[in-house]
Design a protein around this motif. Structure first.
Motif, PDB file in Angstrom:
ATOM      1  N   LYS A   1     -10.006  -7.112  -5.422  1.00 55.09           N
ATOM      2  CA  LYS A   1      -9.130  -6.215  -4.828  1.00 55.09           C
ATOM      3  C   LYS A   1     -10.104  -5.005  -4.194  1.00 55.09           C
ATOM      4  O   LYS A   1      -9.752  -4.605  -3.253  1.00 55.09           O
ATOM      5  CB  LYS A   1      -8.339  -5.586  -5.914  1.00 55.09           C
ATOM      6  N   ASP A   2     -11.167  -4.709  -5.046  1.00 51.14           N
ATOM      7  CA  ASP A   2     -12.123  -3.776  -4.282  1.00 51.14           C
ATOM      8  C   ASP A   2     -12.580  -4.225  -2.853  1.00 51.14           C
ATOM      9  O   ASP A   2     -12.667  -3.197  -2.174  1.00 51.14           O
ATOM     10  CB  ASP A   2     -13.274  -3.390  -5.059  1.00 51.14           C
ATOM     11  N   TRP A   3     -13.198  -5.252  -2.832  1.00 48.67           N
ATOM     12  CA  TRP A   3     -13.742  -5.818  -1.618  1.00 48.67           C
ATOM     13  C   TRP A   3     -12.701  -5.857  -0.438  1.00 48.67           C
ATOM     14  O   TRP A   3     -12.707  -5.529   0.630  1.00 48.67           O
ATOM     15  CB  TRP A   3     -14.076  -7.238  -1.737  1.00 48.67           C
ATOM     16  N   TYR A   4     -11.185  -6.495  -0.893  1.00 52.44           N
ATOM     17  CA  TYR A   4     -10.166  -6.502   0.190  1.00 52.44           C
ATOM     18  C   TYR A   4      -9.449  -5.175   0.483  1.00 52.44           C
ATOM     19  O   TYR A   4      -9.251  -5.242   1.655  1.00 52.44           O
ATOM     20  CB  TYR A   4      -9.162  -7.524  -0.441  1.00 52.44           C
ATOM     21  N   ASN A   5      -9.648  -4.192  -0.214  1.00 52.82           N
ATOM     22  CA  ASN A   5      -9.045  -2.904   0.268  1.00 52.82           C
ATOM     23  C   ASN A   5      -9.914  -2.039   1.241  1.00 52.82           C
ATOM     24  O   ASN A   5      -9.599  -1.374   1.909  1.00 52.82           O
ATOM     25  CB  ASN A   5      -9.068  -1.935  -1.239  1.00 52.82           C
TER      26      ASN A   5
ATOM     27  N   GLU B   1     -10.887  -2.292   4.836  1.00 54.86           N
ATOM     28  CA  GLU B   1     -10.091  -2.783   5.992  1.00 54.86           C
ATOM     29  C   GLU B   1     -10.941  -3.608   6.898  1.00 54.86           C
ATOM     30  O   GLU B   1     -10.675  -4.635   7.256  1.00 54.86           O
ATOM     31  CB  GLU B   1      -9.576  -1.606   6.727  1.00 54.86           C
TER      32      GLU B   1
ATOM     33  N   ARG C   1     -11.446  -7.449   6.178  1.00 52.34           N
ATOM     34  CA  ARG C   1     -10.041  -8.337   6.318  1.00 52.34           C
ATOM     35  C   ARG C   1     -10.239  -8.992   7.663  1.00 52.34           C
ATOM     36  O   ARG C   1      -9.077  -9.382   8.212  1.00 52.34           O
ATOM     37  CB  ARG C   1      -8.836  -7.714   6.147  1.00 52.34           C
TER      38      ARG C   1
END
Length: 90
Positions: free
Chosen positions: A36-40, A42, A45
């Motif tokens: 989640k930390d990586w995906y958050n 922007e 993505r």
């Protein structure tokens, strides 16, 4: 890119394969995709893809590890309903 995809016209499901190397020089951060930390962040993505025909930006909307299945390989859809079912699957 999967051989079923058309490199001149991207379809509804363009399959891009990636792998990493032991020394992590290529795709060494793939394992981070599922955190989640990586995906958050922007900018993480977006994928920048260059080919002989174009430069494009792709937004990641689905990342997953698959088992032995061929569900994700579908590249042709014969109806809107069929495509929507596929989107719900992934």
């Amino acid at each position: 890119m999967d051989y079923r995809n058309n490199k001149y016209e991207y379809g509804k499901n363009t399959i891009i394969y990636a792998h990493n190397r032991k020394d992590k020089t290529m795709f060494g951060t793939l394992d981070n995709l599922l955190t989640k930390d990586w995906y958050n962040i922007e900018e993480n993505r977006t994928i920048k893809m260059s080919s002989e025909n174009s430069n494009t930006l792709w937004q990641i909307f689905s990342v997953y590890i698959i088992g032995t299945t061929k569900d994700y390989i579908k590249t042709e859809f014969y109806s809107t309903t069929e495509y929507e079912e596929f989107i719900n699957l992934i």
